[in-house]
Design a protein around this motif. Structure first.
Motif, PDB file in Angstrom:
ATOM      1  N   ILE A  29       0.867  -1.174   0.000  1.00 36.62           N
ATOM      2  CA  ILE A  29       0.000   0.000   0.000  1.00 36.62           C
ATOM      3  C   ILE A  29       0.903   1.223   0.000  1.00 36.62           C
ATOM      4  N   GLU A  30       0.547   2.201  -0.774  1.00 39.16           N
ATOM      5  CA  GLU A  30       1.386   3.394  -0.892  1.00 39.16           C
ATOM      6  C   GLU A  30       0.520   4.639  -1.011  1.00 39.16           C
ATOM      7  N   ASN A  31       1.198   5.778  -0.982  1.00 44.96           N
ATOM      8  CA  ASN A  31       0.511   7.071  -0.989  1.00 44.96           C
ATOM      9  C   ASN A  31      -0.458   7.136   0.186  1.00 44.96           C
ATOM     10  N   ALA A  32       0.020   6.673   1.342  1.00 42.19           N
ATOM     11  CA  ALA A  32      -0.765   6.687   2.576  1.00 42.19           C
ATOM     12  C   ALA A  32      -0.254   7.794   3.488  1.00 42.19           C
ATOM     13  N   ASP A  33      -1.128   8.336   4.275  1.00 39.35           N
ATOM     14  CA  ASP A  33      -0.761   9.257   5.354  1.00 39.35           C
ATOM     15  C   ASP A  33      -0.811   8.429   6.632  1.00 39.35           C
ATOM     16  N   GLY A  34       0.258   7.650   6.840  1.00 39.57           N
ATOM     17  CA  GLY A  34       0.236   6.618   7.862  1.00 39.57           C
ATOM     18  C   GLY A  34       0.884   7.025   9.169  1.00 39.57           C
ATOM     19  N   TYR A  35       0.322   6.492  10.274  1.00 40.14           N
ATOM     20  CA  TYR A  35       0.853   6.742  11.614  1.00 40.14           C
ATOM     21  C   TYR A  35       0.835   5.444  12.407  1.00 40.14           C
ATOM     22  N   THR A  36       1.901   5.228  13.161  1.00 40.35           N
ATOM     23  CA  THR A  36       1.939   4.108  14.079  1.00 40.35           C
ATOM     24  C   THR A  36       2.858   4.459  15.226  1.00 40.35           C
ATOM     25  N   LEU A  37       2.894   3.615  16.227  1.00 41.26           N
ATOM     26  CA  LEU A  37       3.842   3.743  17.326  1.00 41.26           C
ATOM     27  C   LEU A  37       4.931   2.705  17.147  1.00 41.26           C
ATOM     28  N   LEU A  43       5.651   8.167  18.082  1.00 38.09           N
ATOM     29  CA  LEU A  43       4.760   8.238  16.927  1.00 38.09           C
ATOM     30  C   LEU A  43       5.604   8.316  15.661  1.00 38.09           C
ATOM     31  N   VAL A  44       5.345   7.404  14.722  1.00 38.42           N
ATOM     32  CA  VAL A  44       6.124   7.300  13.487  1.00 38.42           C
ATOM     33  C   VAL A  44       5.184   7.490  12.305  1.00 38.42           C
ATOM     34  N   GLN A  45       5.625   8.285  11.328  1.00 42.20           N
ATOM     35  CA  GLN A  45       4.859   8.476  10.104  1.00 42.20           C
ATOM     36  C   GLN A  45       5.429   7.612   8.982  1.00 42.20           C
ATOM     37  N   PHE A  46       4.567   7.180   8.046  1.00 40.73           N
ATOM     38  CA  PHE A  46       5.015   6.407   6.896  1.00 40.73           C
ATOM     39  C   PHE A  46       4.057   6.662   5.747  1.00 40.73           C
ATOM     40  N   ASP A  47       4.498   6.345   4.542  1.00 44.07           N
ATOM     41  CA  ASP A  47       3.592   6.486   3.398  1.00 44.07           C
ATOM     42  C   ASP A  47       3.404   5.182   2.639  1.00 44.07           C
ATOM     43  N   ALA A  48       4.067   4.107   3.108  1.00 46.46           N
ATOM     44  CA  ALA A  48       3.937   2.817   2.429  1.00 46.46           C
ATOM     45  C   ALA A  48       4.131   1.678   3.426  1.00 46.46           C
ATOM     46  N   MET A  49       3.490   0.559   3.121  1.00 44.74           N
ATOM     47  CA  MET A  49       3.609  -0.631   3.973  1.00 44.74           C
ATOM     48  C   MET A  49       3.435  -1.870   3.106  1.00 44.74           C
ATOM     49  N   ALA A  50       4.287  -2.856   3.323  1.00 47.04           N
ATOM     50  CA  ALA A  50       4.206  -4.111   2.570  1.00 47.04           C
ATOM     51  C   ALA A  50       3.809  -5.236   3.512  1.00 47.04           C
ATOM     52  N   PHE A  51       2.889  -6.107   3.035  1.00 43.54           N
ATOM     53  CA  PHE A  51       2.533  -7.287   3.816  1.00 43.54           C
ATOM     54  C   PHE A  51       2.381  -8.468   2.879  1.00 43.54           C
ATOM     55  N   ARG A  58       5.746  -6.981   6.301  1.00 49.94           N
ATOM     56  CA  ARG A  58       7.136  -7.219   5.925  1.00 49.94           C
ATOM     57  C   ARG A  58       7.985  -5.954   6.043  1.00 49.94           C
ATOM     58  N   ALA A  59       7.378  -4.803   5.855  1.00 52.33           N
ATOM     59  CA  ALA A  59       8.137  -3.557   5.968  1.00 52.33           C
ATOM     60  C   ALA A  59       7.180  -2.375   6.037  1.00 52.33           C
ATOM     61  N   VAL A  60       7.608  -1.334   6.742  1.00 58.04           N
ATOM     62  CA  VAL A  60       6.859  -0.083   6.837  1.00 58.04           C
ATOM     63  C   VAL A  60       7.843   1.049   6.597  1.00 58.04           C
ATOM     64  N   GLY A  61       7.492   1.975   5.721  1.00 59.13           N
ATOM     65  CA  GLY A  61       8.424   3.063   5.447  1.00 59.13           C
ATOM     66  C   GLY A  61       7.956   3.945   4.313  1.00 59.13           C
ATOM     67  N   HIS A  62       8.850   4.129   3.338  1.00 57.68           N
ATOM     68  CA  HIS A  62       8.560   5.025   2.228  1.00 57.68           C
ATOM     69  C   HIS A  62       8.480   4.242   0.919  1.00 57.68           C
ATOM     70  N   ALA A  63       7.598   4.687   0.065  1.00 56.87           N
ATOM     71  CA  ALA A  63       7.249   3.931  -1.137  1.00 56.87           C
ATOM     72  C   ALA A  63       8.458   3.656  -2.023  1.00 56.87           C
ATOM     73  N   ARG A  64       9.305   4.659  -2.211  1.00 57.28           N
ATOM     74  CA  ARG A  64      10.435   4.459  -3.125  1.00 57.28           C
ATOM     75  C   ARG A  64      11.287   3.280  -2.692  1.00 57.28           C
ATOM     76  N   GLN A  79      -4.226   7.170  -2.111  1.00 60.58           N
ATOM     77  CA  GLN A  79      -4.558   8.542  -2.492  1.00 60.58           C
ATOM     78  C   GLN A  79      -4.502   9.513  -1.317  1.00 60.58           C
ATOM     79  N   GLY A  80      -3.501   9.320  -0.472  1.00 56.89           N
ATOM     80  CA  GLY A  80      -3.266  10.253   0.622  1.00 56.89           C
ATOM     81  C   GLY A  80      -4.140  10.068   1.851  1.00 56.89           C
ATOM     82  N   LYS A  81      -4.940   9.022   1.880  1.00 55.94           N
ATOM     83  CA  LYS A  81      -5.827   8.825   3.032  1.00 55.94           C
ATOM     84  C   LYS A  81      -5.022   8.359   4.259  1.00 55.94           C
ATOM     85  N   THR A  82      -5.559   8.653   5.416  1.00 53.75           N
ATOM     86  CA  THR A  82      -4.883   8.341   6.670  1.00 53.75           C
ATOM     87  C   THR A  82      -5.030   6.856   7.014  1.00 53.75           C
TER      88      THR A  82
END
Length: 568
Positions: A29-37, A43-51, A58-64, A79-82
């Motif tokens: 998933i990408e182009n996310a406005d993501g937050y986790t602990l 509090l950590v922000q991310f825009d992509a997550m792989a499962f 499998r990973a949380v971070g940035h799309a590139r 599409q930028g959703k939280t």
């Protein structure tokens, strides 16, 4: 307003079956406005997550970077959703939620006359029902200076028994037919841990408090398995629409345990259930012989016990150290002696079941703290025992939660529902130890947040809003009710995620979006960390995912929330 909750529950389903989407292979998933602990509770922000296809992150971070790491993954553009970790309700009643959604609901009635009309209307619409069941009434919302009476129901329904629970679940209201069928008379004694309200001549009025409710409950028709399945299916629908991916079920019965196991095995349990066995009686004995249970894929876990110390504040059943400020002749009810409670706690703990005890009043909380203090320190550390509600606590007892390693499992919306009643019950001094979230947080306690649904709405964003503002949805009181006890948004988020997972021994698999954990997450329509706090309760859930499978999706923000307001 009466049917708003029910129409939402039954009218907005999923058009694609129980599981809307189960992607094959790796998903990004990408182009996310993501937050986790993270594990440091930052509090950590991310825009992509792989499962992966097993539903593990499998990973949380940035799309590139993640596109390079997983070049063959399927892509989902948000599409930028939280995006947030799936929220956890640390104290709910799943079967009760489903049952209440299918029965008569009086929560939104504004006075006794409106309640009477609702009872009469329900009876007319369901002439085939042997009993009229339901509840969620609250005489405080009706501005009634008394409990309602059997005669109030008799005026509209007298040919069939009617049995209606109070909003807090610690009192119930019967008509004369129901009392007749249960054999209730002036000579019926109050049971231990309960009270039959009586008039000036000693006759039962129709109100039964705490264990006295069992006098009527025992003659109710037994729910069929088909009715239990309908209740569970209804509850699961409400829960996934609420953005909850895990619920700690506070009082699992044998029929519920049977269904939870079956649904988990068949892949139909669309929320993770952390179960607390109701009591340490025969059902506990049969289960404990096999030891704590966890299903495949962690969908259903049964490793805790739920006990009761006392009743509720609204019905004056909560046990207080001194009499109620607004009823000096009443101090509430302790359900068990100290010796009996110590034995029940010890029985469960020695079988290595976490012990979670309902305690509302300061006397109830003290009794349970004393019971936990009587356990060997090793069992306290191992089990992470909890006090459910921890609602009115003597200030001198608050530090004992920390020293004894007891988790306060609290429900923020209880404060905003109770604020018009609570201080009149306990007075201006004791109220300072009530709903005292900041006091617990400052000493280092980890609060597990929940709702106590169906007593309150299952909507966790209502809970976060209450925790952050201590206001009702009209923004009152203006500066918040005892605002010194508010949480920050991050703290409230943490108590519905990582700390709730910790309270279930599940912080290594749930509660945050980190590598190796389950891909339980939600997509919402706004960023709760950036919007004004007064808007948090308006948050709508767009998607709910459990183990990498989408179990709920709405293309609009039409999914409503339970109509819950006022005192309990």
């Amino acid at each position: 307003m009466l049917n708003r909750y029910r129409s939402w529950v039954l009218g907005i389903g999923m058009s694609c079956g129980v599981v809307c989407s189960a992607p094959a292979g790796m998903v990004l998933i990408e182009n996310a406005d993501g937050y986790t602990l993270n594990r440091k509770q930052q509090l950590v922000q991310f825009d992509a997550m792989a499962f992966d296809e097993q539903g593990k992150i499998r990973a949380v971070g940035h799309a590139r970077a993640l596109r390079k790491q997983f070049p063959t993954a399927s892509h989902i553009d948000l599409q930028g959703k939280t995006v947030l970790p799936g929220l956890i309700d640390a104290h709910g009643h799943i079967m009760g939620l489903g049952v209440s959604a299918l029965q008569l609901a009086l929560r939104s009635t504004e006075d006794l006359q409106q309640a009477q009309r609702a009872i009469a209307d329900y009876a007319a619409r369901f002439p085939q029902k042997q009993w009229i069941l339901g509840g969620e009434w609250n005489q405080a919302n009706w501005k009634l200076e008394r409990f309602p009476s059997a005669q109030d129901i008799d005026a509209v329904v007298r040919d069939r028994p009617v049995w209606l629970s109070r909003v807090d679940g610690h009192a119930a209201w019967a008509n004369s037919k129901a009392m007749q069928q249960a054999g209730i008379s002036r000579e019926t004694p109050d049971p231990t841990g309960g009270k039959i309200e009586r008039d000036e001549y000693g006759n039962p009025t129709g109100i039964f408090i705490d264990s006295a409710m069992e006098l009527i409950d025992k003659v109710l028709p037994t729910a069929t398995e088909a009715e239990n399945r309908q209740a569970l299916d209804t509850a699961l629908q409400i829960i996934r629409q609420s953005g909850l991916t895990s619920v700690h079920d506070a009082g699992v019965s044998a029929p519920a345990d049977y269904l939870f196991r079956e649904y988990a095995k068949a892949g139909r349990l669309t929320v993770r259930v952390y179960g607390m066995i109701g009591g340490v009686g025969e059902f506990f004995d049969s289960i404990a012989a096999q030891g704590p249970f966890s299903s495949d894929a962690d969908r259903y876990t049964l490793r805790a016990v739920k006990l009761f110390a006392d009743g509720a504040l609204g019905s004056r059943g909560a046990a207080l150290l001194a009499p109620y400020s607004d009823a000096p002749q009443v101090s509430g009810l302790l359900f068990k002696s100290q010796q009996e409670m110590n034995a029940m706690v010890r029985k469960a703990a020695q079988q290595h079941y976490q012990v979670n005890v309902h305690a509302i009043g300061d006397a109830g909380n003290r009794q349970i703290l004393d019971a936990f203090a009587a356990l060997p320190a090793s069992l306290r550390t191992e089990l992470r025992n909890r006090i459910e509600h921890a609602q009115v606590v003597s200030p001198e007892d608050i530090p004992r939660f920390r020293t004894l390693g007891i988790i306060p499992s609290m429900q923020p919306t209880h404060a905003t529902s109770d604020m018009n009643m609570a201080e009149s019950r306990v007075g201006p001094q004791r109220i300072r130890g009530a709903y005292a979230w900041r006091s617990f947080l400052q000493q280092g306690s980890r609060i597990a947040c929940g709702s106590d649904f169906p007593v309150e709405s299952s909507n966790p964003f209502w809970g976060i809003y209450a925790a952050v503002t201590r206001q009702d949805m009209q923004g009152q009181p203006r500066n918040g009710w005892y605002s010194g006890q508010v949480m920050t948004v991050k703290e409230a988020f943490r108590c519905f995620t990582l700390d709730a997972a910790y309270a279930a021994h599940q912080e290594n698999i749930l509660g945050s979006l980190e590598t190796g954990k389950w891909a339980d997450f939600i997509v919402i329509d706004r960023n709760i960390f950036r919007i004004p706090a007064r808007q948090i309760y308006q948050t709508q859930v767009l998607e709910t995912w459990v183990a990498g499978q989408r179990v709920y999706r709405t293309g609009t923000s039409t999914a409503g929330s339970a109509e819950v307001s006022g005192t309990r």
